[in-house]
Scaffold this active site. Structure first.
Site, mmCIF file in Angstrom:
data_model
loop_
_atom_site.group_PDB
_atom_site.id
_atom_site.type_symbol
_atom_site.label_atom_id
_atom_site.label_comp_id
_atom_site.label_asym_id
_atom_site.label_seq_id
_atom_site.Cartn_x
_atom_site.Cartn_y
_atom_site.Cartn_z
ATOM 1 N N LYS A 136 0.911 -1.206 -0.008
ATOM 2 C CA LYS A 136 0.002 -0.004 -0.148
ATOM 3 C C LYS A 136 0.712 1.286 -0.018
ATOM 4 O O LYS A 136 1.925 1.322 0.683
ATOM 5 C CB LYS A 136 -0.750 -0.023 1.273
ATOM 6 C CG LYS A 136 -1.784 1.324 1.219
ATOM 7 C CD LYS A 136 -2.356 1.422 2.641
ATOM 8 C CE LYS A 136 -1.829 2.567 3.310
ATOM 9 N NZ LYS A 136 -2.254 3.037 4.590
ATOM 10 N N GLU A 178 -3.621 4.199 -3.231
ATOM 11 C CA GLU A 178 -4.597 5.059 -2.221
ATOM 12 C C GLU A 178 -4.244 6.490 -2.556
ATOM 13 O O GLU A 178 -3.148 7.109 -1.715
ATOM 14 C CB GLU A 178 -4.004 4.811 -0.743
ATOM 15 C CG GLU A 178 -4.911 5.314 0.174
ATOM 16 C CD GLU A 178 -4.740 5.036 1.659
ATOM 17 O OE1 GLU A 178 -3.828 4.307 1.752
ATOM 18 O OE2 GLU A 178 -5.455 5.679 2.534
ATOM 19 N N LYS A 220 -7.828 2.325 -3.601
ATOM 20 C CA LYS A 220 -8.229 2.686 -1.992
ATOM 21 C C LYS A 220 -8.480 3.990 -2.256
ATOM 22 O O LYS A 220 -7.545 5.013 -1.743
ATOM 23 C CB LYS A 220 -7.293 2.239 -0.939
ATOM 24 C CG LYS A 220 -7.452 2.735 0.388
ATOM 25 C CD LYS A 220 -6.559 2.067 1.417
ATOM 26 C CE LYS A 220 -6.748 2.681 2.801
ATOM 27 N NZ LYS A 220 -6.395 1.790 3.957
HETATM 28 P P1 13P Z 1 -8.691 5.039 7.825
HETATM 29 O O1 13P Z 1 -9.567 4.088 7.543
HETATM 30 O O2 13P Z 1 -8.567 5.484 9.315
HETATM 31 O O3 13P Z 1 -8.607 6.215 6.931
HETATM 32 O O4 13P Z 1 -7.052 4.341 7.554
HETATM 33 C C1 13P Z 1 -6.972 3.613 6.370
HETATM 34 C C2 13P Z 1 -5.659 3.910 5.949
HETATM 35 O O5 13P Z 1 -4.837 2.882 5.559
HETATM 36 C C3 13P Z 1 -5.028 5.056 5.850
HETATM 37 O O6 13P Z 1 -3.846 4.958 4.873
#
Ligand code: 13P
Length: 338
Positions: A136, A178, A220
């Site tokens: 990620k 993400e 994401k």
């Molecule tokens: P949150 O769901 O708390 O936003 O965290 C997800 C995440 O992996 C942030 O990088």
């Protein structure tokens, strides 16, 4: 790169009723979470907390993957089993956060860019050896009244995400891409939709230019939502409609799954908004969750760092996971919260 293998890993993570537990808080972030329940953050308390999460009974029905932090991928259970192995043995795919966090983008006040590309090829190879099957990388996009994010801020983050994703696929790890538009601020839902649209457009252009195969990745994103300080908040159907409009325009159907971050929404809101999207129809991609705070807040509240509370903490994780599993099918409603 074996696309079929990457695709199979991605699909397993978002199999029916399943989503991702984001447990990849960096050491400063987990310290903040522990401070809120007055637990000291030590290597052992972090290890124990993650062990509690990963040994919770029944979560494997709803949790297809867990994102780990570097330290956690190297830690073991009390009896010496690597935590990644424990997850794999339960049919839960282990993954790893590989970015090194967001820093101010030079000469662009207010914009940030995520670092961590230097040496990434070597780090990914090591993570793969340690048992990770996916990775990620988080890009952070701020919104202010006028000039942030700049078009260049968006480009720089999209470019870095694509460089990362290509390196992952080269070594045989599924990239979770993400791009997060933050909920901080007073902007309305339309502004969030406009910025999220620009960002997703740029991200998929860069992914394509970098030859990233859409079938072998997961996205994401944030949900399209008003800023926390916006006087006009939105209902779950409004959030769902705006988010779907944006995703349908910018996310190729070849992407196997979209796993939303929770981003500061309450656990119930994050579940309700996901539920609303899945209740509205069938979509080209699996619509699922990759929640950190929205899965863990009730667990931390129940645990309080005490061994006597471990069972209650694990029950809280199971329940929250189950509610999100129901939201995958549009079968959740708020009356289930008590
Ligand atoms: P949150 O769901 O708390 O936003 O965290 C997800 C995440 O992996 C942030 O990088």
């Amino acid at each position: 790169m074996n696309i079929d293998e990457l695709n199979a890993v991605a699909r397993a993570i978002v199999a029916p009723q399943k989503g991702v537990l984001a447990a990849d808080e960096s050491s400063p972030t987990i310290k903040k979470r522990f401070d809120s329940i007055k637990v000291e953050s030590t290597e052992e308390s972090r290890r124990r907390y993650r062990e509690i999460l990963f040994t919770s009974e029944g979560i494997e029905r709803y949790i297809g993957g867990v994102i780990l932090f570097d330290e956690t991928l190297r830690q073991t259970t009390r009896d010496g089993k690597p935590l990644a192995q424990l997850l794999s043995d339960r049919g839960i795919t282990p993954g790893i956060k590989v970015d090194k966090g967001a820093t101010p983008l030079a000469l662009f006040p207010g914009d940030k860019v995520t670092e961590g590309l230097d040496g990434l090829r070597e780090r990914l190879a090591e993570y793969k050896q340690l048992g990770a099957k996916f990775a990620k990388w988080r890009a952070v996009i701020n919104i202010d009244e006028r000039t942030v994010p700049s078009p260049f801020g968006i480009r720089a983050n999209a470019h870095a995400l694509a460089r990362y994703a290509a390196l992952c696929q080269e070594v045989g790890l599924v990239p979770i891409v993400e791009p997060e538009v933050l909920m901080d601020g007073a902007h309305d839902i339309d502004r969030c939709e406009a910025v999220t649209s620009q960002l997703l457009g740029a991200v998929f252009n860069e992914l394509d230019a970098h030859r990233v195969v859409f079938d072998g990745m997961l996205l994401k994103p944030n949900m399209v939502i008003p800023g926390l300080k916006c006087p006009e908040q939105a209902s779950a159907p409004e959030v769902a409609q705006a988010t779907l409009r944006c995703l349908l325009r910018y996310v190729p159907a070849a992407v196997p799954g979209i796993v939303f971050l929770s981003g500061g929404q309450s656990p119930a809101d994050a579940t309700d908004n996901l539920n609303a999207m899945n209740a509205m129809g069938r979509w080209p991609w699996q619509l699922s969750f990759s929640y950190g705070r929205a899965l863990q807040a009730p667990v931390l509240a129940a645990w309080q760092g005490k061994e006597a509370n471990v069972h209650a903490a694990q029950q809280a994780l199971r329940r929250r996971s189950e509610l999100n599993g129901l939201a995958r099918d549009g079968k959740y409603n708020r009356s289930m919260e008590t």
